[in-house]
Design a protein around this motif. Structure first.
Motif, mmCIF file in Angstrom:
data_model
loop_
_atom_site.group_PDB
_atom_site.id
_atom_site.type_symbol
_atom_site.label_atom_id
_atom_site.label_comp_id
_atom_site.label_asym_id
_atom_site.label_seq_id
_atom_site.Cartn_x
_atom_site.Cartn_y
_atom_site.Cartn_z
ATOM 1 N N SER A 247 63.255 73.559 64.650
ATOM 2 C CA SER A 247 62.383 74.738 64.680
ATOM 3 C C SER A 247 61.049 74.360 65.349
ATOM 4 O O SER A 247 60.470 75.178 66.080
ATOM 5 N N PHE A 248 60.636 73.170 65.086
ATOM 6 C CA PHE A 248 59.388 72.712 65.631
ATOM 7 C C PHE A 248 59.494 72.634 67.150
ATOM 8 O O PHE A 248 58.625 73.089 67.876
ATOM 9 N N PHE A 249 60.558 72.024 67.660
ATOM 10 C CA PHE A 249 60.755 71.900 69.100
ATOM 11 C C PHE A 249 60.971 73.267 69.743
ATOM 12 O O PHE A 249 60.485 73.531 70.854
ATOM 13 N N ILE A 250 61.690 74.131 69.061
ATOM 14 C CA ILE A 250 61.925 75.486 69.586
ATOM 15 C C ILE A 250 60.588 76.232 69.641
ATOM 16 O O ILE A 250 60.290 76.943 70.598
ATOM 17 N N ALA A 251 59.751 76.043 68.646
ATOM 18 C CA ALA A 251 58.455 76.704 68.609
ATOM 19 C C ALA A 251 57.567 76.180 69.740
ATOM 20 O O ALA A 251 56.872 76.951 70.414
ATOM 21 N N PHE B 77 56.376 78.257 72.802
ATOM 22 C CA PHE B 77 54.938 78.321 73.068
ATOM 23 C C PHE B 77 54.646 77.974 74.523
ATOM 24 O O PHE B 77 53.847 78.640 75.175
ATOM 25 N N LEU B 78 55.288 76.913 75.038
ATOM 26 C CA LEU B 78 55.073 76.495 76.420
ATOM 27 C C LEU B 78 55.586 77.558 77.393
ATOM 28 O O LEU B 78 54.947 77.835 78.412
ATOM 29 N N VAL B 79 56.740 78.150 77.096
ATOM 30 C CA VAL B 79 57.267 79.219 77.946
ATOM 31 C C VAL B 79 56.306 80.419 77.922
ATOM 32 O O VAL B 79 55.988 81.010 78.939
ATOM 33 N N LEU B 80 55.868 80.755 76.706
ATOM 34 C CA LEU B 80 54.929 81.875 76.550
ATOM 35 C C LEU B 80 53.616 81.570 77.283
ATOM 36 O O LEU B 80 53.066 82.425 77.967
#
Length: 161
Positions: free
Chosen positions: A7-11, A15-18
């Motif tokens: 979840s941390f990596f997905i977040a 975040f980076l994509v956003l």
């Protein structure tokens, strides 16, 4: 709350994509608009500063023009005073000269009339002298009678004046 690494990596990836999407589509135009606004504000500040300097320059020119106008008005007033004083002096000098001329004419007229009166008196005395002499010759009188006759005719001459 437990830590879930996936979840941390997905977040983080989300975040980076956003962040990349925001940077490309939102931050670019937003920062561009902010830069345009900053440029516009800077231009307005520079324009206002130029206008202020120009206004100060015009104000200084107007003050100089007003000062020059005041000086010119003062000079005109002083020139008018000098001219009026000069004209007054000239008028007084002309009046004095005219008065002197009239006085001299009057003195000459008086002298002429006096000379005429003296000449007339001499003619009259001469005529009286001739008359006295003729009467003396006619009467052939003595000295005492002759003196009385001269005094009488002198009184007549004195009374006719």
């Amino acid at each position: 709350m437990s830590f879930v690494p996936s979840s941390f990596f997905i977040a983080i990836i989300a975040f980076l994509v956003l962040y990349a999407l925001l940077r490309k589509y939102a931050f670019g135009p937003l920062f561009g608009m902010m830069e345009q606004r900053r440029t516009h504000v800077m231009n307005e500040i520079q324009t206002a500063e130029q206008n202020r300097k120009e206004t100060e320059k015009l104000l200084a020119e107007q003050k100089e023009a007003l000062q020059a106008t005041r000086k010119e008005a003062h000079d005109i007033i002083e020139q008018a005073k000098l001219t009026s004083t000069k004209q007054a002096d000239e008028i007084i000098a002309q009046a004095k000269a005219e008065a002197t001329r009239l006085k001299d004419d009057a003195v000459r007229d008086i002298e002429n009339e006096k000379n005429k009166a003296v000449a007339a008196l001499r003619r009259e005395v001469s005529a009286m002298s001739v008359l006295i002499a003729s009467k003396i010759i006619e009467k052939q009188i003595d000295e005492k009678s002759q003196e009385q006759l001269v005094e009488h005719y002198l009184k007549e001459v004195g009374g006719n004046q």
